[in-house]
Scaffold this active site. Sequence first.
Site, PDB file in Angstrom:
ATOM      1  N   MET A  57     -32.852 -82.264 -27.337  1.00 24.07           N
ATOM      2  CA  MET A  57     -34.399 -81.366 -27.619  1.00 24.07           C
ATOM      3  C   MET A  57     -34.183 -80.742 -27.222  1.00 24.07           C
ATOM      4  O   MET A  57     -35.461 -79.717 -26.683  1.00 24.07           O
ATOM      5  CB  MET A  57     -35.556 -82.582 -27.741  1.00 24.07           C
ATOM      6  CG  MET A  57     -34.926 -83.819 -28.933  1.00 24.07           C
ATOM      7  SD  MET A  57     -35.161 -82.950 -30.593  1.00 24.07           S
ATOM      8  CE  MET A  57     -36.912 -82.180 -30.782  1.00 24.07           C
ATOM      9  N   ASP A  72     -30.266 -72.698 -34.138  1.00 25.55           N
ATOM     10  CA  ASP A  72     -29.352 -73.040 -35.066  1.00 25.55           C
ATOM     11  C   ASP A  72     -29.290 -72.173 -36.086  1.00 25.55           C
ATOM     12  O   ASP A  72     -28.830 -72.276 -37.575  1.00 25.55           O
ATOM     13  CB  ASP A  72     -30.645 -73.770 -36.362  1.00 25.55           C
ATOM     14  CG  ASP A  72     -31.375 -75.266 -35.850  1.00 25.55           C
ATOM     15  OD1 ASP A  72     -30.227 -76.030 -34.865  1.00 25.55           O
ATOM     16  OD2 ASP A  72     -32.299 -75.653 -35.699  1.00 25.55           O
ATOM     17  N   ASN A 113     -26.107 -90.415 -33.829  1.00 30.84           N
ATOM     18  CA  ASN A 113     -24.854 -89.830 -33.808  1.00 30.84           C
ATOM     19  C   ASN A 113     -24.068 -89.702 -32.657  1.00 30.84           C
ATOM     20  O   ASN A 113     -23.052 -89.975 -32.467  1.00 30.84           O
ATOM     21  CB  ASN A 113     -25.510 -88.003 -34.503  1.00 30.84           C
ATOM     22  CG  ASN A 113     -25.678 -87.266 -35.362  1.00 30.84           C
ATOM     23  OD1 ASN A 113     -24.877 -87.749 -36.359  1.00 30.84           O
ATOM     24  ND2 ASN A 113     -26.951 -87.225 -35.507  1.00 30.84           N
ATOM     25  N   GLU A 159     -24.480 -87.048 -41.526  1.00 30.34           N
ATOM     26  CA  GLU A 159     -24.456 -86.527 -40.220  1.00 30.34           C
ATOM     27  C   GLU A 159     -23.337 -87.285 -39.765  1.00 30.34           C
ATOM     28  O   GLU A 159     -22.416 -86.695 -38.916  1.00 30.34           O
ATOM     29  CB  GLU A 159     -25.223 -86.694 -39.458  1.00 30.34           C
ATOM     30  CG  GLU A 159     -26.783 -85.426 -40.047  1.00 30.34           C
ATOM     31  CD  GLU A 159     -28.231 -85.841 -39.381  1.00 30.34           C
ATOM     32  OE1 GLU A 159     -27.835 -85.604 -37.944  1.00 30.34           O
ATOM     33  OE2 GLU A 159     -29.142 -85.049 -39.247  1.00 30.34           O
ATOM     34  N   HIS A 182     -26.920 -80.535 -37.506  1.00 28.84           N
ATOM     35  CA  HIS A 182     -29.237 -79.806 -38.187  1.00 28.84           C
ATOM     36  C   HIS A 182     -29.352 -81.070 -38.839  1.00 28.84           C
ATOM     37  O   HIS A 182     -28.320 -80.527 -40.244  1.00 28.84           O
ATOM     38  CB  HIS A 182     -28.791 -78.486 -37.635  1.00 28.84           C
ATOM     39  CG  HIS A 182     -30.102 -78.072 -38.543  1.00 28.84           C
ATOM     40  ND1 HIS A 182     -31.044 -77.975 -37.129  1.00 28.84           N
ATOM     41  CD2 HIS A 182     -30.720 -77.791 -39.225  1.00 28.84           C
ATOM     42  CE1 HIS A 182     -32.458 -77.955 -37.843  1.00 28.84           C
ATOM     43  NE2 HIS A 182     -32.176 -78.129 -38.770  1.00 28.84           N
ATOM     44  N   GLY A 231     -29.558 -91.434 -30.957  1.00 32.66           N
ATOM     45  CA  GLY A 231     -28.260 -91.934 -30.400  1.00 32.66           C
ATOM     46  C   GLY A 231     -27.923 -92.477 -31.839  1.00 32.66           C
ATOM     47  O   GLY A 231     -25.981 -92.272 -31.055  1.00 32.66           O
ATOM     48  N   LEU A 274     -30.340 -74.415 -24.849  1.00 33.83           N
ATOM     49  CA  LEU A 274     -29.758 -73.903 -23.846  1.00 33.83           C
ATOM     50  C   LEU A 274     -29.851 -72.718 -24.155  1.00 33.83           C
ATOM     51  O   LEU A 274     -29.995 -71.918 -24.866  1.00 33.83           O
ATOM     52  CB  LEU A 274     -28.455 -74.395 -24.393  1.00 33.83           C
ATOM     53  CG  LEU A 274     -28.435 -76.258 -24.311  1.00 33.83           C
ATOM     54  CD1 LEU A 274     -26.681 -76.647 -24.419  1.00 33.83           C
ATOM     55  CD2 LEU A 274     -28.453 -76.739 -22.685  1.00 33.83           C
TER      56      LEU A 274
END
Length: 192
Positions: free
Chosen positions: A93, A148, A20, A177, A112, A18, A96
């Site tokens: 992870m 991705d 990000n 990131e 990513h 977590g 979808l």
Amino acid sequence: MEKFLGKKKIAVFISGRGSNLKSLIKYSKTKKSLIKIVLVVSDNYHAKGLRIADKSNIKKIFVKYTSKKEFENQLLKLLKSHNIDFICLAGFMKILSGNFIRKFNKPILNIHPSLLPKYKGLGTHSRAIKNKEKYSGATVHIVNQKLDSGKILLQKKVRILKSDSEKSLEKKILKIEHKIYPEAINKLLTNY
Ligand code: GRF
């Protein structure tokens, strides 16, 4: 409440650490932020990120993965009942499905740890080092049906030094990131 009028309602999907999520929460509290994080969703009950949500008084929900269909139906219900405008995947992870993406029908962003289209999937840092790449980096992109592969919103690179290990590279990339995810959101929303 007034303070949040006009802000987009975000759900952040996580599975682990977590960091990000933490940077997005920090950004959401700044004056220039165009978002309010209303929901943190995890498929992992033990995700550390859930504690980060707690500390910031953000509603967190663990959704147990039974089957893809059942899992995604539960997610869609949650998103609808919380009037979510867009989703940020942050170390989530599960992949979808196209069906989910179509039914949600609003932006889904992902971050990513590579310079996409290079190094999709897992193990990006070790692969970049093994291939003696001079640069790696991070990419924020729109999620589509292919892993991705959606439209790139923002990308930033870092130099890979000879002395870099997987760990040190991960650390360098995580730092960028945390910068580019909020920047990409701003970019998306100013063109919304
Ligand atoms: C990050 O490296 C992100 O790019 C990738 O998964 C990792 C999640 O880290 N998709 P954290 O949970 O945000 O710390």
